[in-house]
Design a protein around this motif. Structure first.
Motif, PDB file in Angstrom:
ATOM      1  N   UNK A   1     -50.266  -6.315 -16.030  1.00 54.60           N
ATOM      2  CA  UNK A   1     -49.035  -7.102 -16.144  1.00 54.60           C
ATOM      3  C   UNK A   1     -48.001  -6.600 -15.143  1.00 54.60           C
ATOM      4  N   UNK A   2     -47.123  -7.503 -14.743  1.00 55.67           N
ATOM      5  CA  UNK A   2     -46.066  -7.186 -13.788  1.00 55.67           C
ATOM      6  C   UNK A   2     -45.250  -5.991 -14.257  1.00 55.67           C
ATOM      7  N   UNK A   3     -44.912  -6.024 -15.544  1.00 57.65           N
ATOM      8  CA  UNK A   3     -44.064  -4.968 -16.089  1.00 57.65           C
ATOM      9  C   UNK A   3     -44.739  -3.595 -16.006  1.00 57.65           C
ATOM     10  N   UNK A   4     -46.028  -3.575 -16.350  1.00 54.09           N
ATOM     11  CA  UNK A   4     -46.761  -2.304 -16.305  1.00 54.09           C
ATOM     12  C   UNK A   4     -46.842  -1.784 -14.869  1.00 54.09           C
ATOM     13  N   UNK A   5     -46.974  -2.722 -13.925  1.00 56.45           N
ATOM     14  CA  UNK A   5     -47.076  -2.310 -12.529  1.00 56.45           C
ATOM     15  C   UNK A   5     -45.744  -1.754 -12.043  1.00 56.45           C
ATOM     16  N   UNK A   6     -44.641  -2.387 -12.462  1.00 57.04           N
ATOM     17  CA  UNK A   6     -43.310  -1.883 -12.103  1.00 57.04           C
ATOM     18  C   UNK A   6     -43.150  -0.470 -12.652  1.00 57.04           C
ATOM     19  N   UNK A   7     -43.623  -0.299 -13.885  1.00 58.92           N
ATOM     20  CA  UNK A   7     -43.575   1.006 -14.553  1.00 58.92           C
ATOM     21  C   UNK A   7     -44.411   2.040 -13.789  1.00 58.92           C
TER      22      UNK A   7
END
Lengths: 364, 315
Positions: free
Chosen positions: B236-242
């Motif tokens: 997910x985008x969020x996990x990648x940002x993290x």
């Protein structure tokens, strides 16, 4: 002598008509099947042809050890091609015949052998076995070895069919409408589970699952065929018992009961036959769609709705279609081979459309 | 292949012509008689006796690469779809299909005297049929480690009766991996990277734990930022940002060439150190993930691309 072939197909025929068109259709389908079987045995990337048959037979009868050349011919003809031919006939015939049964039973032109949940269950069980065989289901693999996937598929097919049957049956009356709707719900749920398992699978397992969902006769072997034979036999043997009840059901369920047909028995037998056909087919050759749904319509278009013709005709035509498809799958990209599901649809669909356009008679 | 050649139908005429030519070539090259009589224990613990190595069907990219490195290209009669290196393998030899989707008769139609396959060969029922044929079928073990590369080279070399050549090549690879280890030791803090298999609609499909790409990242002195993921999964985008990767690794081959612009336009990488520095590293997929003879050099260049400090001592 009146010719039966010049009659107008759109004219209504009494159901009891077994002459003319019906016989011609059966004879035609049988001829195509024989030709397909010979082709399937004669063609293959090794170029070994039927002229090797007498040599192989002589060597088999003589016993002892044959020369390496004859041993190779025997391996290709008997263990690789003949097993595929037999498997193709059994799978094609039982899918065709149970497809016709389901369409008759549910009076629904879109019914196929997997309608009562067998495909869903067999598919889910096999995918689970491929993906979890190294983990959660390892004990099963330890017990069954390479047979774990086929055995799981058969068990899955019967378990889902029984569950659906139990849901749709009240006071020994099975409601076909409930069966259909419950089948949709269970199919969706099993689809979700399958998706979850696929999500967790690794590359290798994904490849196996994809390949398996397109079907292939490449895994045919004598011991497996022997183990699956009883299932196919049940599916095919149910046909003579079901022809009259299915003909009566064409009029509607209440009318069939008034005609003195044991409809509940017929339903049970047809559902059992479909579970056997699908379970054994999926176990041996993966998921092969299209044959069970289209072949019965082709036979009906050619010979009318009489199940005494449609059932045996669907068996013959189903076997012929699958054998031709398998032969094409083996030869076109030799020495590699195509998954058979691609070919059955690619050759079956245009032929079916052509038939539809040629004779726009109503389909039962 | 002595005795009368098999009769071919029209569709196989070309294949027959090729195999006839190969047979004649093999007979003409009588000097190149293959050494014979090896018995090997293969990756599945089967004892296989090999009597003739003149016609090999090579299944799996690493097997083909090893055979080419041992100068045995002329003994290979067919390869599989994963035999991408060297490029001439698939250009000059017939393919028996994808490694996991073989056809028993297809493989045997090439008239092999030996079938050498990676552990991935399948589907299982077809492999069972091939194992029951008279032609020796030898399968490697499935390990994907530096040690395994050298072992596989020695194993293939023993099977084809070229033990000396195999030893030399295996030693080269071992030295290569040692140099890689020495270079890796110079990396102070392993850079956090992600291996992106594909970017569909801006959603990255990344390599998690237990994948060949994960092993590749660690061998190249980096750290896999795709934590808590097993296998190849969409992240997910969020996990990648993290995860905030410092570099993105992708494969060079593919239908559309990947560029830093297209990759870092994806919202998943917004604000990551990798996007700010536009650090996209392209690798040769098969070479890096396939664990074959070329692995040490490819991993060394990847390591250097991720951290300039990663340099090998002069050989």
């Amino acid at each position: 002598m009146t010719s039966a072939t010049t009659r107008d197909v759109t004219a209504t025929r009494p159901l009891g008509d077994r002459t003319g068109r019906g016989r011609l259709t059966l004879a035609g389908a049988a001829l195509v099947l024989v030709a397909a079987a010979v082709l399937s045995l004669a063609l293959g990337p090794t170029g070994i042809s039927l002229d090797a048959v007498p040599r192989v037979v002589r060597a088999l009868l003589a016993g002892g050890t044959a020369s390496p050349e004859i041993a190779r011919e025997r391996l290709v003809l008997v263990d690789i091609r003949l097993t595929r031919t037999v498997l193709g006939i059994l799978v094609g015939a039982s899918l065709g015949i149970t497809g016709a049964m389901m369409q008759g039973l549910f009076r629904n032109p879109l019914a196929d052998p997997g309608l009562v949940g067998a495909s869903t269950g067999a598919g889910l069980a096999a995918v689970a076995m491929i993906a979890l065989g190294g983990g959660a289901l390892a004990p099963v693999v330890a017990l069954l070895g390479t047979e774990a996937v086929p055995v799981a598929a058969v068990i899955g097919a019967f378990a889902t069919t029984l569950l659906l049957y139990a849901i749709a049956t009240r006071q020994r009356q099975t409601s076909t409408a409930t069966l259909l709707l419950a089948g949709v719900a269970i199919g969706a749920f099993a689809g979700a589970l399958t998706g979850l398992i696929v999500f967790g699978a690794d590359d290798r397992q994904l490849r196996d699952i994809t390949f398996w969902t397109l079907g292939s006769l490449g895994g045919a072997a004598w011991p497996k065929l022997a183990a699956a034979l009883p299932f196919f036999a049940v599916a095919l043997a149910a046909a003579p018992l079901l022809a009259r009840p299915l003909n009566a059901l064409l009029l509607g369920e209440a009318e069939a009961v008034h005609l003195g047909i044991a409809t509940e028995q017929a339903k049970r037998l047809a559902i059992a036959a479909a579970a056997c056909a699908v379970g054994a087919s999926v176990a041996l050759s993966g998921v092969i769609g299209f044959v069970g749904i289209v072949v019965p319509h082709v036979v009906r278009l050619a010979a009318g709705p009489d199940h005494r013709i449609v059932l045996p005709g669907s068996a013959l035509a189903g076997a012929a279609l699958l054998l031709l498809a398998d032969t094409i799958a083996r030869v076109v990209v030799a020495p590699a081979e195509l998954p058979i599901g691609i070919v059955t649809a690619a050759i079956g669909a245009p032929f079916f459309l052509w038939l539809l356009l040629r004779q726009r008679s109503g389909i039962v | 292949m002595n005795g009368t050649p098999p009769r071919y139908g029209a569709p196989q005429r070309r294949a027959f012509a090729i195999s006839l030519a190969l047979t004649l070539a093999a007979l003409a090259a009588g000097l190149d008689r293959a050494k014979a009589g090896e018995t090997v224990t293969d990756g599945r613990g089967r004892l296989v006796e090999i009597t003739d190595t003149s016609r090999i069907v090579s299944i799996g990219g690493s097997v083909t690469e090893i055979l080419y490195d041992l100068d045995l290209a002329d003994r290979i009669v067919a390869v599989d779809d994963t035999s991408l290196y060297p490029p001439e393998a698939l250009k000059t030899k017939p393919s028996v299909g994808y490694v996991r989707a073989l056809s028993a008769e297809g493989v045997l139609s090439q008239g092999p005297t030996l079938i050498l396959a990676e552990a991935d060969a399948g589907p299982p029922p077809v492999v069972d049929v091939l194992m029951s044929a008279a032609v020796p079928f030898v399968v490697l073990d499935g390990r994907k480690t530096p040690e395994a590369v050298a072992d596989h080279i020695r194993f293939v070399a023993k099977a084809v009766g070229e033990t000396q050549k195999g030893d030399a090549l295996a030693k080269e690879v071992e030295v290569g991996f040692d140099r890689l280890a020495a270079a890796r030791a110079k990396v102070a803090t392993p850079p956090r990277v992600v291996f992106v298999m594909s970017l569909r609609d801006g959603q990255p499909l990344v390599a998690g734990e237990g994948t060949a790409a994960d092993a590749m990242i660690r061998l190249a002195g980096a750290e896999n930022a795709a934590k808590g993921i097993k296998g190849y999964k969409a992240m997910t985008t969020e996990a990648m940002v993290e995860a905030a990767p410092e570099a993105v690794i992708m494969m060079r081959q593919g239908p559309t060439p990947v560029t830093a612009e297209t990759v870092f336009a994806a919202p998943a990488f917004a604000g990551s150190p990798a996007a700010q520095a536009k650090r996209l590293v392209l690798v040769d997929g098969l070479g890096a993930l396939g664990f074959g003879p070329r692995s040490p050099e490819i991993l060394l260049s990847l390591c250097g691309a991720l951290d300039p400090a990663c340099t090998a001592p002069a050989p």
